[in-house]
Scaffold this motif. Structure first.
Motif, mmCIF file in Angstrom:
data_model
loop_
_atom_site.group_PDB
_atom_site.id
_atom_site.type_symbol
_atom_site.label_atom_id
_atom_site.label_comp_id
_atom_site.label_asym_id
_atom_site.label_seq_id
_atom_site.Cartn_x
_atom_site.Cartn_y
_atom_site.Cartn_z
ATOM 1 N N ALA A 66 47.071 24.234 41.381
ATOM 2 C CA ALA A 66 46.041 23.735 40.834
ATOM 3 C C ALA A 66 45.769 23.638 39.249
ATOM 4 N N VAL A 67 45.458 22.641 38.661
ATOM 5 C CA VAL A 67 45.321 22.480 37.079
ATOM 6 C C VAL A 67 43.800 22.850 37.006
ATOM 7 N N PRO A 68 43.721 23.394 35.818
ATOM 8 C CA PRO A 68 42.098 23.144 35.053
ATOM 9 C C PRO A 68 41.732 21.852 35.013
ATOM 10 N N GLY A 94 39.295 38.744 48.414
ATOM 11 C CA GLY A 94 39.598 39.579 47.644
ATOM 12 C C GLY A 94 41.086 40.371 47.980
ATOM 13 N N LYS A 95 41.966 39.562 48.495
ATOM 14 C CA LYS A 95 43.183 40.291 49.029
ATOM 15 C C LYS A 95 44.030 40.295 47.604
ATOM 16 N N PRO A 96 44.828 41.454 47.560
ATOM 17 C CA PRO A 96 45.590 41.900 46.285
ATOM 18 C C PRO A 96 46.448 40.488 45.881
ATOM 19 N N HIS A 97 46.952 39.702 46.715
ATOM 20 C CA HIS A 97 48.077 38.746 46.133
ATOM 21 C C HIS A 97 47.039 37.670 45.788
ATOM 22 N N ILE A 98 45.855 37.423 46.234
ATOM 23 C CA ILE A 98 44.790 36.173 45.968
ATOM 24 C C ILE A 98 44.084 36.797 44.597
ATOM 25 N N VAL A 99 43.880 37.931 44.300
ATOM 26 C CA VAL A 99 43.296 38.406 43.141
ATOM 27 C C VAL A 99 44.357 38.109 42.125
ATOM 28 N N ASP A 100 45.708 38.454 42.449
ATOM 29 C CA ASP A 100 46.759 38.510 41.360
ATOM 30 C C ASP A 100 46.911 37.085 40.909
ATOM 31 N N ILE A 101 47.037 36.359 41.826
ATOM 32 C CA ILE A 101 47.112 34.616 41.592
ATOM 33 C C ILE A 101 46.032 34.148 40.758
ATOM 34 N N THR A 102 44.720 34.665 41.082
ATOM 35 C CA THR A 102 43.825 34.154 40.433
ATOM 36 C C THR A 102 43.561 34.867 38.958
ATOM 37 N N LYS A 103 43.953 35.927 38.740
ATOM 38 C CA LYS A 103 43.882 36.507 37.206
ATOM 39 C C LYS A 103 45.040 35.925 36.569
ATOM 40 N N LYS A 104 46.207 35.665 36.992
ATOM 41 C CA LYS A 104 47.339 35.039 36.333
ATOM 42 C C LYS A 104 47.028 33.571 36.065
ATOM 43 N N TRP A 105 46.268 32.671 36.858
ATOM 44 C CA TRP A 105 45.904 31.356 36.654
ATOM 45 C C TRP A 105 45.030 31.536 35.487
ATOM 46 N N LEU A 106 43.922 32.418 35.544
ATOM 47 C CA LEU A 106 42.752 32.242 34.548
ATOM 48 C C LEU A 106 43.665 32.543 32.923
ATOM 49 N N LYS A 107 44.277 33.363 33.106
ATOM 50 C CA LYS A 107 45.006 33.903 31.769
ATOM 51 C C LYS A 107 45.829 32.674 31.150
ATOM 52 N N LYS A 108 46.833 32.220 32.255
ATOM 53 C CA LYS A 108 47.718 31.332 31.929
ATOM 54 C C LYS A 108 47.236 29.981 31.320
ATOM 55 N N HIS A 109 45.866 29.591 31.810
ATOM 56 C CA HIS A 109 45.405 28.487 31.287
ATOM 57 C C HIS A 109 44.226 28.757 30.438
ATOM 58 N N GLY A 110 44.346 29.965 29.648
ATOM 59 C CA GLY A 110 43.346 30.148 28.621
ATOM 60 C C GLY A 110 41.988 30.210 28.642
ATOM 61 N N PHE A 111 41.559 30.599 29.962
ATOM 62 C CA PHE A 111 40.145 31.007 30.310
ATOM 63 C C PHE A 111 39.724 32.503 29.532
ATOM 64 N N PRO A 112 38.436 32.530 29.281
ATOM 65 C CA PRO A 112 38.101 33.736 28.766
ATOM 66 C C PRO A 112 37.980 34.883 29.750
ATOM 67 N N TYR A 113 38.959 35.121 30.337
ATOM 68 C CA TYR A 113 39.002 36.219 31.514
ATOM 69 C C TYR A 113 39.575 37.777 30.563
ATOM 70 N N ASN A 114 38.632 38.700 30.746
ATOM 71 C CA ASN A 114 38.805 39.894 29.933
ATOM 72 C C ASN A 114 39.448 41.131 31.124
ATOM 73 N N GLY A 115 39.626 40.891 32.130
ATOM 74 C CA GLY A 115 40.042 41.984 33.164
ATOM 75 C C GLY A 115 39.071 42.646 33.926
ATOM 76 N N GLU A 116 37.608 42.087 33.346
ATOM 77 C CA GLU A 116 36.490 42.676 34.085
ATOM 78 C C GLU A 116 35.330 41.908 34.513
ATOM 79 N N ASN A 117 35.611 40.601 34.160
ATOM 80 C CA ASN A 117 34.879 39.366 34.458
ATOM 81 C C ASN A 117 34.999 38.700 35.568
ATOM 82 N N LEU A 118 35.797 38.964 36.648
ATOM 83 C CA LEU A 118 36.095 38.060 37.806
ATOM 84 C C LEU A 118 35.329 39.013 38.923
ATOM 85 N N ILE A 119 34.751 38.351 39.717
ATOM 86 C CA ILE A 119 34.447 38.723 41.005
ATOM 87 C C ILE A 119 34.843 37.977 42.154
#
Length: 191
Positions: A66-68, A94-119
């Protein structure tokens, strides 16, 4: 201001990716505009149980593709730079592979994800929002909107076909660029 942001359907066009992946998996040619509900089950002739099973099987691929939504990353980054606290709050498991995909996607697309602001696994977003002290929430899914409204969390609807008949009179955006004007109006009412 502490701002809660849903992901799928709010900052990300997950439904288009889901239609693409479902069409490949089921050898179908359903169009996105044929989907009138939050879940894809009806459009594909699936029972609720079949739909849930297929989603779980394919979700990693859907979430990766999915795209932003236009301007979402830029607007949220600007809000953060203005001093607002951004929290991404999603019902994704919150499965590890889904968490990983989500974090990578937020970073890749330039969202203000800081490593601690994802629930993740926020099945009750209102409860999470209350715990975090969220002052404004952006959401698209009617079932989550209901809980946020019931909890008295100020909420903005991110427009989608499946939420246009939402019964509560909440502010609605059709573009992320509308957020600045909306926040100005809210600030003016507070003063």
């Amino acid at each position: 201001m502490k701002i809660g942001i849903d992901i799928d359907g709010t900052i990300k066009d997950t439904q288009s990716a889901a239609v693409q992946v479902y069409n490949e998996a089921l050898n179908r040619k359903v169009k996105r505009e044929d989907i009138k509900e939050f879940h894809l089950d009806k459009a594909y002739g699936l029972s609720k149980k079949e739909g849930a099973h297929l989603w779980r099987k394919l979700e990693h691929k859907i979430y990766s593709l999915a795209v932003p939504l236009p301007d979402a990353a830029e607007v949220l980054t600007q809000l953060q730079q203005q001093g607002h606290e951004i929290h991404f709050i999603t019902a994704r498991p919150g499965k590890p592979h889904i968490v990983d995909i989500t974090k990578k996607w937020l970073k890749k697309h330039g969202f203000p994800y800081n490593g601690e602001n994802l629930i993740m696994s926020a099945q009750n977003k209102a409860e999470v929002a209350r715990r975090l002290g969220i002052e404004l929430f952006f959401e698209d899914a009617p079932q989550h909107l209901d809980r946020l409204v019931e909890a008295g969390i100020p909420t903005v609807i991110v427009d989608a076909v499946y939420n246009r008949d939402y019964p509560h009179d909440l502010p609605r955006i059709t573009s992320w660029k509308q957020v600045f004007g909306l926040l100005e109006q809210m600030e003016a009412r507070r003063v």
